[in-house]
Design a protein around this motif. Structure first.
Motif, short mmCIF file in Angstrom:
data_model
loop_
_atom_site.label_atom_id
_atom_site.label_comp_id
_atom_site.label_asym_id
_atom_site.label_seq_id
_atom_site.Cartn_x
_atom_site.Cartn_y
_atom_site.Cartn_z
N LEU A 225 0.83 -1.20 0.00
CA LEU A 225 0.00 0.00 0.00
C LEU A 225 0.87 1.25 0.00
O LEU A 225 0.56 2.24 -0.69
N TRP A 230 -0.23 7.59 -7.18
CA TRP A 230 -1.40 8.45 -7.06
C TRP A 230 -2.55 7.84 -7.89
O TRP A 230 -2.34 7.38 -9.01
N ASN A 231 -3.74 7.83 -7.30
CA ASN A 231 -4.93 7.23 -7.93
C ASN A 231 -4.82 5.72 -8.08
O ASN A 231 -5.52 5.12 -8.90
N ARG A 233 -5.14 1.63 -7.07
CA ARG A 233 -6.23 0.80 -6.57
C ARG A 233 -5.64 -0.46 -5.94
O ARG A 233 -4.91 -1.21 -6.60
N PHE A 234 -5.97 -0.67 -4.67
CA PHE A 234 -5.48 -1.82 -3.92
C PHE A 234 -6.61 -2.84 -3.84
O PHE A 234 -7.61 -2.62 -3.18
N LEU A 249 -5.24 3.93 7.36
CA LEU A 249 -6.06 4.53 6.32
C LEU A 249 -5.59 5.91 5.90
O LEU A 249 -6.01 6.40 4.85
N THR A 252 -4.33 6.07 2.30
CA THR A 252 -5.24 6.27 1.18
C THR A 252 -5.48 7.75 0.92
O THR A 252 -5.66 8.17 -0.23
N LYS A 255 -2.11 9.30 -0.65
CA LYS A 255 -1.81 8.84 -2.00
C LYS A 255 -2.98 8.98 -2.96
O LYS A 255 -2.85 8.69 -4.14
N CYS A 257 -5.41 7.06 -3.16
CA CYS A 257 -5.65 5.72 -3.69
C CYS A 257 -6.88 5.10 -3.04
O CYS A 257 -7.41 5.62 -2.06
N SER A 258 -7.30 3.97 -3.58
CA SER A 258 -8.53 3.32 -3.13
C SER A 258 -8.24 1.90 -2.67
O SER A 258 -7.46 1.18 -3.30
N LEU A 259 -8.92 1.49 -1.60
CA LEU A 259 -8.97 0.08 -1.21
C LEU A 259 -10.25 -0.50 -1.81
O LEU A 259 -11.35 0.00 -1.55
#
Length: 331
Positions: A225, A230-231, A233-234, A249, A252, A255, A257-259
């Motif tokens: 993670l 940037w942007n 997806r995990f 968290l 997220t 960065k 970013c998304s989980l």
């Protein structure tokens, strides 16, 4: 017919092989004469009562099969006895006959082996849905695959390449990474001997990876993670280490970013039309040779427990297949 029964929760050694009555289909259901059934990590959880869904005892484990249709129930259209098919029963696969809802049956293309068909759905289907619908993986993006030498991980390498990604495979031994390279991985990381986060930074010139595919959980989820772009997806696929990570968290936020959770079984039930669209594409790729499930071991039905033990103890690379007498030759 013969079937492997789970009569109480416990280890694979507690399973028994018994003669049980032959099956008749219910409405909307088909009975598949099983040739091959894939062993998957959720099977080890189901028999120990550690899965999110539970069945009344006794039940037959085994979630994906390939074979020929024996009979069809009332209301079933488009299938007939003798059709070569893949079925996703969820339960019931480690047997000579398996009941499967017609909505979870797809045709097995001519020329594709029963073993390959049985090995397709749970690993490749999960991965296909994850990369295409959940991560929206784009050509030219970088995909990091954790636990990359297992059946699910190898499917992510293959499908990532089919979808035009640069694939970084991470696994625990050099031998496993050699398998990953043979399946198309562009770069590799041995996270037993290399620092995962530092190696991600090195391989991406500090940018990070666009998508993380994580079927293992445990200690490597957080550094993966931290290595996201940037942007990014995990993808949360599963927890084969048995350890569900507690991720900070704030990463997220920092960065952007998304989980993203991936629950393929629920997707099949909630979006059946889309499920069939994806399966049509996937079986087409299988028939064209663009993907090729790596089957590393085959076990007769009476050795189902041994297959699940090998899977549970993480001795397997690729897919493990349990076969009935009909499927002895794998075809």
């Amino acid at each position: 017919m013969k079937a492997v029964l789970c009569k109480q929760y416990g280890p694979p050694e507690a399973l028994t092989l018994e003669d049980v009555p032959s099956l008749e289909p219910s409405e909307g259901e088909v009975i598949i004469s099983v040739h091959s059934c894939a062993a998957n990590f959720p099977d080890t959880l189901i028999i120990e009562g550690k899965y999110q869904f539970k069945r009344p005892f006794p039940f037959v484990p085994g979630g994906e099969v390939a074979g020929t249709i024996k009979s069809v129930g009332a209301g079933v259209e488009g299938f007939a006895p003798g059709d070569r098919v893949i079925g996703i029963p969820g339960w019931g696969g480690f047997a000579e006959e398996a009941p499967v809802a017609a909505s979870k049956v797809v045709r097995l293309p001519d020329g594709v082996s029963m073993d390959a068909g049985a090995a397709l759905v749970i690993t490749y289907g999960t991965t296909h849905y994850a990369l295409k619908d959940r991560a929206h993986l784009q050509p030219g993006e970088t995909l990091l695959v954790l636990g990359a030498a297992g059946g699910t991980g190898l499917s992510a390498i293959e499908l990532g390449k089919v979808m035009g990604a640069r694939v970084i495979a991470a696994a625990s031994t050099d031998e496993k990474l050699e398998i990953c390279r043979n399946h198309g991985a562009d770069e590799t990381i041995n996270y037993s001997s290399e620092d995962l986060r530092d190696r991600i930074r090195e391989l991406t010139d500090g940018r990070g990876v666009d998508v993380v595919y994580d079927p293992v959980g445990g200690e490597y989820s957080e550094p993966a993670l931290r290595g996201m772009a940037w942007n990014g997806r995990f993808l949360v696929i599963g927890f084969t280490t048995g350890d569900i990570p507690k991720l900070p968290l704030n990463l997220t936020l920092l960065k952007g970013c998304s989980l993203v959770g991936v629950f393929y079984g629920a997707f099949q039930d909630r979006e059946p039309a889309r499920f069939r669209e994806l399966m049509d594409e996937l079986t087409g790729w299988l028939a064209d040779g663009r993907i090729n499930p790596r089957i590393t071991a085959r076990y007769p039905l009476e050795d189902t427990a041994r297959a699940l033990i090998d899977l549970k103890e993480r001795r397997a690379t690729g897919k493990l297949i349990v076969y009935t007498e009909r499927g002895r030759d794998g075809g």
